[in-house]
Design a protein around this motif. Structure first.
Motif, PDB file in Angstrom:
ATOM      1  N   TYR A 232       0.827  -1.215   0.066  1.00 12.87           N
ATOM      2  CA  TYR A 232      -0.080  -0.002   0.089  1.00 12.87           C
ATOM      3  C   TYR A 232       0.897   1.341   0.002  1.00 12.87           C
ATOM      4  CZ  TYR A 232      -3.617   3.414   1.635  1.00 12.87           C
ATOM      5  OH  TYR A 232      -4.398   4.432   1.574  1.00 12.87           O
ATOM      6  N   TYR A 233       0.551   2.256  -1.022  1.00 13.85           N
ATOM      7  CA  TYR A 233       1.430   3.520  -1.173  1.00 13.85           C
ATOM      8  C   TYR A 233       0.516   4.425  -1.581  1.00 13.85           C
ATOM      9  CZ  TYR A 233       4.929   6.552  -3.182  1.00 13.85           C
ATOM     10  OH  TYR A 233       5.977   7.517  -3.260  1.00 13.85           O
ATOM     11  N   PHE A 234       0.887   5.517  -0.992  1.00 10.56           N
ATOM     12  CA  PHE A 234      -0.074   6.915  -1.604  1.00 10.56           C
ATOM     13  C   PHE A 234       0.846   8.208  -1.268  1.00 10.56           C
ATOM     14  CE2 PHE A 234      -1.496   6.623   2.785  1.00 10.56           C
ATOM     15  CZ  PHE A 234      -1.564   7.875   3.295  1.00 10.56           C
ATOM     16  N   GLU A 235       0.753   9.284  -2.292  1.00  8.61           N
ATOM     17  CA  GLU A 235       1.400  10.451  -2.157  1.00  8.61           C
ATOM     18  C   GLU A 235       0.358  11.415  -2.180  1.00  8.61           C
ATOM     19  OE1 GLU A 235       4.078  10.744  -5.587  1.00  8.61           O
ATOM     20  OE2 GLU A 235       5.080   8.995  -5.075  1.00  8.61           O
ATOM     21  N   ILE A 236       0.910  12.538  -1.195  1.00 10.98           N
ATOM     22  CA  ILE A 236       0.097  13.676  -1.040  1.00 10.98           C
ATOM     23  C   ILE A 236       0.892  14.970  -1.479  1.00 10.98           C
ATOM     24  CG2 ILE A 236      -0.909  15.190   0.912  1.00 10.98           C
ATOM     25  CD1 ILE A 236      -2.410  12.438   0.498  1.00 10.98           C
ATOM     26  N   PRO A 237       0.320  15.775  -2.414  1.00 11.02           N
ATOM     27  CA  PRO A 237       0.933  16.790  -2.755  1.00 11.02           C
ATOM     28  C   PRO A 237       1.098  17.910  -1.538  1.00 11.02           C
ATOM     29  CG  PRO A 237      -0.434  16.524  -4.327  1.00 11.02           C
ATOM     30  CD  PRO A 237      -0.507  15.804  -3.139  1.00 11.02           C
ATOM     31  N   VAL A 238       2.503  18.596  -1.177  1.00  9.99           N
ATOM     32  CA  VAL A 238       2.465  19.528  -0.017  1.00  9.99           C
ATOM     33  C   VAL A 238       2.554  21.019  -0.967  1.00  9.99           C
ATOM     34  CG1 VAL A 238       3.711  20.371   1.841  1.00  9.99           C
ATOM     35  CG2 VAL A 238       3.234  17.772   1.402  1.00  9.99           C
ATOM     36  N   ARG A 239       1.681  21.628  -0.663  1.00 11.46           N
ATOM     37  CA  ARG A 239       1.677  23.052  -1.352  1.00 11.46           C
ATOM     38  C   ARG A 239       2.212  24.017  -0.293  1.00 11.46           C
ATOM     39  NH1 ARG A 239      -3.072  20.720  -2.105  1.00 11.46           N
ATOM     40  NH2 ARG A 239      -4.182  21.883  -0.502  1.00 11.46           N
ATOM     41  N   LYS A 240       2.217  25.095  -0.806  1.00 14.79           N
ATOM     42  CA  LYS A 240       2.926  26.463   0.092  1.00 14.79           C
ATOM     43  C   LYS A 240       2.119  26.386   1.206  1.00 14.79           C
ATOM     44  CE  LYS A 240       4.040  29.279  -3.733  1.00 14.79           C
ATOM     45  NZ  LYS A 240       4.050  30.680  -4.266  1.00 14.79           N
ATOM     46  N   GLU A 241       2.960  26.894   2.304  1.00 19.92           N
ATOM     47  CA  GLU A 241       2.607  26.957   3.849  1.00 19.92           C
ATOM     48  C   GLU A 241       2.301  25.544   4.288  1.00 19.92           C
ATOM     49  OE1 GLU A 241       3.254  29.823   5.298  1.00 19.92           O
ATOM     50  OE2 GLU A 241       3.952  30.675   3.555  1.00 19.92           O
ATOM     51  N   PHE A 242       2.963  24.618   3.682  1.00 19.79           N
ATOM     52  CA  PHE A 242       2.574  23.182   4.015  1.00 19.79           C
ATOM     53  C   PHE A 242       0.956  22.786   3.975  1.00 19.79           C
ATOM     54  CE2 PHE A 242       6.187  25.102   6.112  1.00 19.79           C
ATOM     55  CZ  PHE A 242       7.302  24.158   5.560  1.00 19.79           C
ATOM     56  N   GLU A 243       0.382  23.139   3.188  1.00 21.34           N
ATOM     57  CA  GLU A 243      -1.093  22.821   2.916  1.00 21.34           C
ATOM     58  C   GLU A 243      -1.383  21.487   2.122  1.00 21.34           C
ATOM     59  OE1 GLU A 243      -4.181  24.082   3.767  1.00 21.34           O
ATOM     60  OE2 GLU A 243      -3.233  25.979   4.766  1.00 21.34           O
ATOM     61  N   ILE A 244      -2.099  20.717   2.667  1.00 16.02           N
ATOM     62  CA  ILE A 244      -2.484  19.449   1.851  1.00 16.02           C
ATOM     63  C   ILE A 244      -4.032  19.197   1.848  1.00 16.02           C
ATOM     64  CG2 ILE A 244      -0.401  18.266   2.920  1.00 16.02           C
ATOM     65  CD1 ILE A 244      -2.534  16.454   4.683  1.00 16.02           C
ATOM     66  N   THR A 245      -4.228  18.366   0.885  1.00 20.61           N
ATOM     67  CA  THR A 245      -5.682  17.975   0.847  1.00 20.61           C
ATOM     68  C   THR A 245      -5.864  16.673   1.613  1.00 20.61           C
ATOM     69  OG1 THR A 245      -6.170  18.964  -1.130  1.00 20.61           O
ATOM     70  CG2 THR A 245      -7.701  17.206  -0.506  1.00 20.61           C
ATOM     71  N   ALA A 246      -6.503  16.577   2.795  1.00 19.84           N
ATOM     72  CA  ALA A 246      -6.735  15.272   3.473  1.00 19.84           C
ATOM     73  C   ALA A 246      -7.521  14.359   2.840  1.00 19.84           C
ATOM     74  CB  ALA A 246      -7.373  15.735   4.930  1.00 19.84           C
ATOM     75  N   PHE A 247      -6.963  13.604   1.916  1.00 26.83           N
ATOM     76  CA  PHE A 247      -7.463  12.641   1.115  1.00 26.83           C
ATOM     77  C   PHE A 247      -6.484  11.304   1.086  1.00 26.83           C
ATOM     78  CE2 PHE A 247      -7.854  10.547  -3.192  1.00 26.83           C
ATOM     79  CZ  PHE A 247      -9.220  10.327  -2.873  1.00 26.83           C
ATOM     80  N   LEU A 248      -7.234  10.102   1.173  1.00 29.39           N
ATOM     81  CA  LEU A 248      -6.304   8.936   1.052  1.00 29.39           C
ATOM     82  C   LEU A 248      -6.530   8.032  -0.182  1.00 29.39           C
ATOM     83  CD1 LEU A 248      -6.923   7.741   4.678  1.00 29.39           C
ATOM     84  CD2 LEU A 248      -4.907   8.632   3.737  1.00 29.39           C
ATOM     85  N   ASP A 249      -5.735   8.043  -1.166  1.00 27.92           N
ATOM     86  CA  ASP A 249      -5.930   6.995  -2.304  1.00 27.92           C
ATOM     87  C   ASP A 249      -6.451   5.657  -1.534  1.00 27.92           C
ATOM     88  OD1 ASP A 249      -5.106   8.675  -4.061  1.00 27.92           O
ATOM     89  OD2 ASP A 249      -3.377   8.094  -4.481  1.00 27.92           O
ATOM     90  N   GLU A 250      -7.122   5.019  -2.342  1.00 28.72           N
ATOM     91  CA  GLU A 250      -7.631   3.546  -1.970  1.00 28.72           C
ATOM     92  C   GLU A 250      -8.222   3.632  -0.260  1.00 28.72           C
ATOM     93  OE1 GLU A 250      -5.343   0.149  -3.329  1.00 28.72           O
ATOM     94  OE2 GLU A 250      -4.131   1.757  -4.718  1.00 28.72           O
ATOM     95  N   TYR A 251      -9.034   4.757  -0.209  1.00 27.78           N
ATOM     96  CA  TYR A 251      -9.499   4.805   1.072  1.00 27.78           C
ATOM     97  C   TYR A 251     -10.047   3.410   1.871  1.00 27.78           C
ATOM     98  CZ  TYR A 251     -12.955   6.197   4.826  1.00 27.78           C
ATOM     99  OH  TYR A 251     -13.616   6.352   5.785  1.00 27.78           O
ATOM    100  N   ASN A 252     -10.841   2.595   0.942  1.00 25.47           N
ATOM    101  CA  ASN A 252     -11.385   1.266   1.568  1.00 25.47           C
ATOM    102  C   ASN A 252     -10.102   0.311   1.754  1.00 25.47           C
ATOM    103  OD1 ASN A 252     -13.909   2.070   1.103  1.00 25.47           O
ATOM    104  ND2 ASN A 252     -14.266   1.277  -0.808  1.00 25.47           N
ATOM    105  N   LYS A 253      -9.206   0.379   1.006  1.00 20.51           N
ATOM    106  CA  LYS A 253      -7.833  -0.484   1.335  1.00 20.51           C
ATOM    107  C   LYS A 253      -7.372   0.140   2.558  1.00 20.51           C
ATOM    108  CE  LYS A 253      -4.045  -2.746  -0.475  1.00 20.51           C
ATOM    109  NZ  LYS A 253      -3.147  -2.795  -1.617  1.00 20.51           N
ATOM    110  N   PHE A 254      -7.225   1.258   2.815  1.00 19.15           N
ATOM    111  CA  PHE A 254      -6.732   1.750   3.883  1.00 19.15           C
ATOM    112  C   PHE A 254      -7.332   1.645   5.336  1.00 19.15           C
ATOM    113  CE2 PHE A 254      -6.493   5.212   7.303  1.00 19.15           C
ATOM    114  CZ  PHE A 254      -5.296   5.348   7.503  1.00 19.15           C
ATOM    115  N   CYS A 255      -8.692   1.518   5.189  1.00 16.75           N
ATOM    116  CA  CYS A 255      -9.502   1.030   6.487  1.00 16.75           C
ATOM    117  C   CYS A 255      -9.394  -0.268   6.633  1.00 16.75           C
ATOM    118  CB  CYS A 255     -10.928   1.670   6.072  1.00 16.75           C
ATOM    119  SG  CYS A 255     -11.281   3.347   5.938  1.00 16.75           S
ATOM    120  N   LYS A 256      -9.336  -1.161   5.429  1.00 14.42           N
ATOM    121  CA  LYS A 256      -9.184  -2.764   5.871  1.00 14.42           C
ATOM    122  C   LYS A 256      -7.992  -3.034   6.460  1.00 14.42           C
ATOM    123  CE  LYS A 256      -9.393  -6.966   3.583  1.00 14.42           C
ATOM    124  NZ  LYS A 256      -9.403  -7.746   2.321  1.00 14.42           N
ATOM    125  N   ILE A 257      -6.754  -2.501   5.942  1.00 15.84           N
ATOM    126  CA  ILE A 257      -5.545  -2.508   6.627  1.00 15.84           C
ATOM    127  C   ILE A 257      -5.423  -1.966   7.932  1.00 15.84           C
ATOM    128  CG2 ILE A 257      -2.943  -1.537   6.584  1.00 15.84           C
ATOM    129  CD1 ILE A 257      -3.382  -1.259   3.588  1.00 15.84           C
TER     130      ILE A 257
END
Length: 189
Positions: A54-79
């Protein structure tokens, strides 16, 4: 969402000229390998769990802003062993809020990832079995051109600066599938 915990690490990495950093984060008794790439724009936070592929990447924009989103959310919850609760659904922001509290402030040189450690997660590259950096090849001497696939592998596994230099100077990164052949990576000058 803002990850203020990244400020200290980012500053420490910049001060030490570290472009990529690796550290562990444990959440709900699950160990994540975290990679922070400040050589890319936007910066990238990468999270991986080897044992679950399982692997996902999150872009970190200026001022360390991210979008709190998880790729394969269902797989994350199962893990994580989460079960669905319609009255209180799990929100990815919970993960990032906890992560923000555990980001190291200081970068140490021993946590700079080798290209082979990055390759474990970024495996959609040319010759994915060859993850150990060997050397540089000057294609101008042989009358050839660096391939787009090799340039992309260089960017993903080594650094954006290495990618730019290879593109400008027609240099290829050379790789092996044998750990014993791995050499220390430094930019070709």
């Amino acid at each position: 969402m803002k990850l203020n915990g990244l400020k200290g690490l980012f500053k420490s990495m910049k001060h030490q000229a570290i472009e990529r950093y690796k550290f562990d984060f444990i959440y709900q008794n699950v160990k994540f390998d975290v990679l922070y790439f400040i050589d890319e724009v936007p910066n990238i936070l990468a999270f991986g769990i080897k044992q679950h592929n399982y692997y996902f990447e999150i872009p970190v924009r200026k001022e360390f802003e991210i979008t709190a989103f998880l790729d394969e959310y269902n797989k994350f919850c199962k893990i994580m062993g989460f079960t669905y609760n319609p009255d209180s659904p799990y929100k990815p922001a919970y993960f990032f809020e906890e992560f923000n509290k555990h980001i190291p402030n200081i970068a140490i040189q021993t946590n700079i990832p080798k290209p082979s450690q990055v390759a474990v997660y970024r495996d959609k590259v040319e010759e994915a079995d060859k993850i150990y950096f060997i050397k540089w090849r000057d294609n101008t001497k042989t009358g050839k051109n660096v391939s787009l696939k090799n340039l992309e592998k260089t960017r993903l596994l080594l650094s954006y600066d290495a990618y730019l230099m290879c593109k400008a100077k027609n240099i290829s990164s050379c790789w092996s599938s044998l750990p014993s052949e791995e050499n220390q990576f430094s930019l070709p000058y």
